[in-house]
Design an enzyme around this catalytic site. Sequence first.
Site, PDB file in Angstrom:
ATOM      1  N   ASN A  69      -2.810   3.941   9.299  1.00 57.06           N
ATOM      2  CA  ASN A  69      -4.139   3.246   9.076  1.00 57.06           C
ATOM      3  C   ASN A  69      -5.232   3.491  10.018  1.00 57.06           C
ATOM      4  OD1 ASN A  69      -2.804   1.119   9.611  1.00 57.06           O
ATOM      5  ND2 ASN A  69      -4.165  -0.271   8.836  1.00 57.06           N
ATOM      6  N   GLY A 119       3.692  -1.861  10.642  1.00 56.63           N
ATOM      7  CA  GLY A 119       3.869  -1.122   9.370  1.00 56.63           C
ATOM      8  C   GLY A 119       4.106  -2.140   8.538  1.00 56.63           C
ATOM      9  N   SER A 120       4.634  -1.974   7.061  1.00 56.53           N
ATOM     10  CA  SER A 120       4.877  -2.911   6.217  1.00 56.53           C
ATOM     11  C   SER A 120       5.822  -3.720   6.448  1.00 56.53           C
ATOM     12  CB  SER A 120       5.283  -1.977   4.823  1.00 56.53           C
ATOM     13  OG  SER A 120       6.291  -1.266   5.031  1.00 56.53           O
ATOM     14  N   GLU A 148       4.542  -5.797  13.951  1.00 52.60           N
ATOM     15  CA  GLU A 148       3.294  -6.146  13.309  1.00 52.60           C
ATOM     16  C   GLU A 148       3.016  -5.773  11.930  1.00 52.60           C
ATOM     17  OE1 GLU A 148       1.037  -7.616  15.244  1.00 52.60           O
ATOM     18  OE2 GLU A 148       1.722  -7.588  17.172  1.00 52.60           O
ATOM     19  N   CYS A 198      -5.160  -3.576   8.113  1.00 55.08           N
ATOM     20  CA  CYS A 198      -4.315  -4.716   7.869  1.00 55.08           C
ATOM     21  C   CYS A 198      -4.724  -5.960   8.036  1.00 55.08           C
ATOM     22  CB  CYS A 198      -3.128  -4.475   9.005  1.00 55.08           C
ATOM     23  SG  CYS A 198      -3.820  -4.631  10.943  1.00 55.08           S
ATOM     24  N   GLU A 242      -0.049  -6.341  -1.315  1.00 54.65           N
ATOM     25  CA  GLU A 242      -1.302  -6.122  -0.449  1.00 54.65           C
ATOM     26  C   GLU A 242      -2.218  -4.997  -0.917  1.00 54.65           C
ATOM     27  OE1 GLU A 242       0.130  -4.820   3.496  1.00 54.65           O
ATOM     28  OE2 GLU A 242      -1.859  -4.906   4.435  1.00 54.65           O
TER      29      GLU A 242
HETATM   30  P1  NAD Z   1       5.109   1.582   6.594  1.00 52.79           P
HETATM   31  O1  NAD Z   1       5.748   0.662   7.017  1.00 52.79           O
HETATM   32  O2  NAD Z   1       5.199   2.692   5.536  1.00 52.79           O
HETATM   33  O3  NAD Z   1       5.153   2.928   7.870  1.00 52.79           O
HETATM   34  C1  NAD Z   1       5.307   2.528   9.221  1.00 52.79           C
HETATM   35  C2  NAD Z   1       6.195   3.383  10.011  1.00 52.79           C
HETATM   36  O4  NAD Z   1       7.621   3.225   9.524  1.00 52.79           O
HETATM   37  C3  NAD Z   1       6.024   4.936   9.995  1.00 52.79           C
HETATM   38  O5  NAD Z   1       5.858   5.294  11.360  1.00 52.79           O
HETATM   39  C4  NAD Z   1       6.976   5.550   9.200  1.00 52.79           C
HETATM   40  O6  NAD Z   1       7.087   6.631   9.377  1.00 52.79           O
HETATM   41  C5  NAD Z   1       7.819   4.306   9.438  1.00 52.79           C
HETATM   42  N1  NAD Z   1       8.994   4.276   8.343  1.00 52.79           N
HETATM   43  C6  NAD Z   1       8.486   4.436   7.075  1.00 52.79           C
HETATM   44  N2  NAD Z   1       9.701   4.168   6.213  1.00 52.79           N
HETATM   45  C7  NAD Z   1      10.586   3.932   7.071  1.00 52.79           C
HETATM   46  C8  NAD Z   1      12.302   3.808   6.790  1.00 52.79           C
HETATM   47  N3  NAD Z   1      12.831   3.915   5.643  1.00 52.79           N
HETATM   48  N4  NAD Z   1      12.772   3.789   8.102  1.00 52.79           N
HETATM   49  C9  NAD Z   1      12.451   3.810   9.226  1.00 52.79           C
HETATM   50  N5  NAD Z   1      11.091   4.260   9.636  1.00 52.79           N
HETATM   51  C10 NAD Z   1      10.160   4.131   8.554  1.00 52.79           C
HETATM   52  O7  NAD Z   1       3.610   1.448   6.780  1.00 52.79           O
HETATM   53  P2  NAD Z   1       2.313   2.058   6.687  1.00 52.79           P
HETATM   54  O8  NAD Z   1       2.212   2.550   5.147  1.00 52.79           O
HETATM   55  O9  NAD Z   1       2.270   3.253   7.742  1.00 52.79           O
HETATM   56  O10 NAD Z   1       1.287   0.800   7.034  1.00 52.79           O
HETATM   57  C11 NAD Z   1       0.724   0.129   6.047  1.00 52.79           C
HETATM   58  C12 NAD Z   1       1.171  -1.194   6.461  1.00 52.79           C
HETATM   59  O11 NAD Z   1       1.103  -1.534   7.650  1.00 52.79           O
HETATM   60  C13 NAD Z   1       0.575  -2.417   5.676  1.00 52.79           C
HETATM   61  O12 NAD Z   1       1.336  -3.184   4.988  1.00 52.79           O
HETATM   62  C14 NAD Z   1      -0.270  -2.925   6.775  1.00 52.79           C
HETATM   63  O13 NAD Z   1      -0.762  -4.175   6.429  1.00 52.79           O
HETATM   64  C15 NAD Z   1       0.579  -2.881   7.776  1.00 52.79           C
HETATM   65  N6  NAD Z   1      -0.234  -2.898   9.018  1.00 52.79           N
HETATM   66  C16 NAD Z   1      -0.093  -3.942   9.991  1.00 52.79           C
HETATM   67  C17 NAD Z   1      -0.738  -4.025  11.144  1.00 52.79           C
HETATM   68  C18 NAD Z   1      -0.724  -5.087  12.329  1.00 52.79           C
HETATM   69  O14 NAD Z   1      -1.029  -4.737  13.187  1.00 52.79           O
HETATM   70  N7  NAD Z   1      -0.131  -6.077  11.843  1.00 52.79           N
HETATM   71  C19 NAD Z   1      -1.460  -2.743  11.507  1.00 52.79           C
HETATM   72  C20 NAD Z   1      -1.671  -1.713  10.570  1.00 52.79           C
HETATM   73  C21 NAD Z   1      -1.152  -1.862   9.412  1.00 52.79           C
END
Ligand code: NAD
Length: 453
Positions: free
Chosen positions: A112, A185-186, A207, A241, A329
């Site tokens: 994002n 990420g999530s 995070e 996020c 979310e």
């Molecule tokens: P995501 O968890 O789908 O992906 C994040 C990363 O993990 C990516 O680089 C992806 O390639 C990798 N990934 C995805 N699936 C995986 C798996 N099965 N095994 C290993 N790696 C994997 O998250 P997203 O869709 O990129 O981002 C959205 C989420 O991130 C939301 O929940 C948001 O709130 C959160 N977020 C948090 C912050 C923070 O600072 N706390 C900042 C931005 C986004």
Amino acid sequence: MKELIQNQRRFFKAHKTKDLRFRLRQLRKLKRILKANEQLFYDAIHKDFKKSEFDTYTTELALVYHDIEHAIKNLYRWARTQKVATNLVNFPAKSYVISEPLGVALVIGAWNYPYQLSLAPMVAAMAAGCTVVVKPSEIPSRTAAAMKKVLSEAFSEEYIAVVEGGVPETTELLQQKFDKIFFTGSSFVGKIIYKAAAEHLTPVTLELGGKSPAFVTEDCNLKMAAKRLIWGKFLNAGQTCIAPDFVLVHRSIEEKFLGLLKAEIEKEHFSIENDNYVQIINDKNVARLQQMIDPAKIYHGGEVNTEERIISPTILHKVTFSDVVMQEEVFGPILPVITYENLDDAINKVNEMPEPLSCYIFTKSGKTKKRILNEITFGGGCVNDNVVHIANPNFPFGGVGNSGIGNYHGEAGFRAFSHYKSILEKPNWLELPLKYYPHTSGKLWWIKQFFKF
Ligand code: NAD
């Protein structure tokens, strides 16, 4: 990947990154190359989801530059050996704590804010003296490619490497032993990362996300609350996020508040042409968000252009906690508004949900503010504003419980990638006999005098 990490470990073990002058040189170089390639970054992100130069600079690159400058300015202070008091039992001795880099770090970014979320943790890792493998999100593929190009031209892979790819590549990376994993990420994927890290006892910073509430109380400056919430919610089309996920508004001001929200949206003229709106990142997310919009509850907006991947700023009213939009979310431009009668119920409802990353409180009442700050556990937040706490590098930024583990930015980022070695240094001119055999009652009496318990 195995070879890449072996090379990074070899480089790390040569102790070059432990030299603070080396770290400062690399941080300055990073800033230089990012600045020199800004146009490439703007073009890439515009192709990925039509994010404007204005938003890319203010919400991504400026934060990274700020983190770099902050680290350059404070590095000697953060890294210096810290003296601590020596207790009586250890007398005579000196006690101090040395910070040292954890080693080879893996940074996994989310899509994002693709630049900021990969580069800001990387800056923290570089400041702490780690080598870094960065795995940006594969979803905005052009931004990932732009970072790969710029970083690989400037740094050797044994120090900074960018690995592009999605689940298979990340899974392969996670099989290797890192000394630190920093993931954004999530919460769902966060658990996968945590499990993989446990195999090697690798420390993690996670995070993650969550449903961040905004409380709008009957005594607040309602016009200002609406203005700030609309900015925070629809920035990056809600794909933030720390965006307010939903609003809890006191029933007595609901109508007025909804009217003000609508007026603010109309005033802002959100659109890609106006450089203040972006596309939804992909078709999957358009479909996910579309099913959250209950047509019967649309107060404003609700238009979905699947071809262009644009969802207009949407306000839902008469929302309940059992609605679809409240089950996960939102992470898009939909703002559910829920009314409450008394604050106790509103706080209890939030406390029944997983711990949010942020919480926002719009109120003039010190008592209300204190109650919410005291009774709800969340990562961080604002009083009478939203989102902007991210821009203060003096804050440790991170979640709690379901929204994350650990924090970063500024000194917190340096600490996230450091180990603190505690050293007790003894002189040789005195050695008290108390701990040595034979253990007599006289010695025990003296020991008890020392401990005093
Ligand atoms: P995501 O968890 O789908 O992906 C994040 C990363 O993990 C990516 O680089 C992806 O390639 C990798 N990934 C995805 N699936 C995986 C798996 N099965 N095994 C290993 N790696 C994997 O998250 P997203 O869709 O990129 O981002 C959205 C989420 O991130 C939301 O929940 C948001 O709130 C959160 N977020 C948090 C912050 C923070 O600072 N706390 C900042 C931005 C986004």
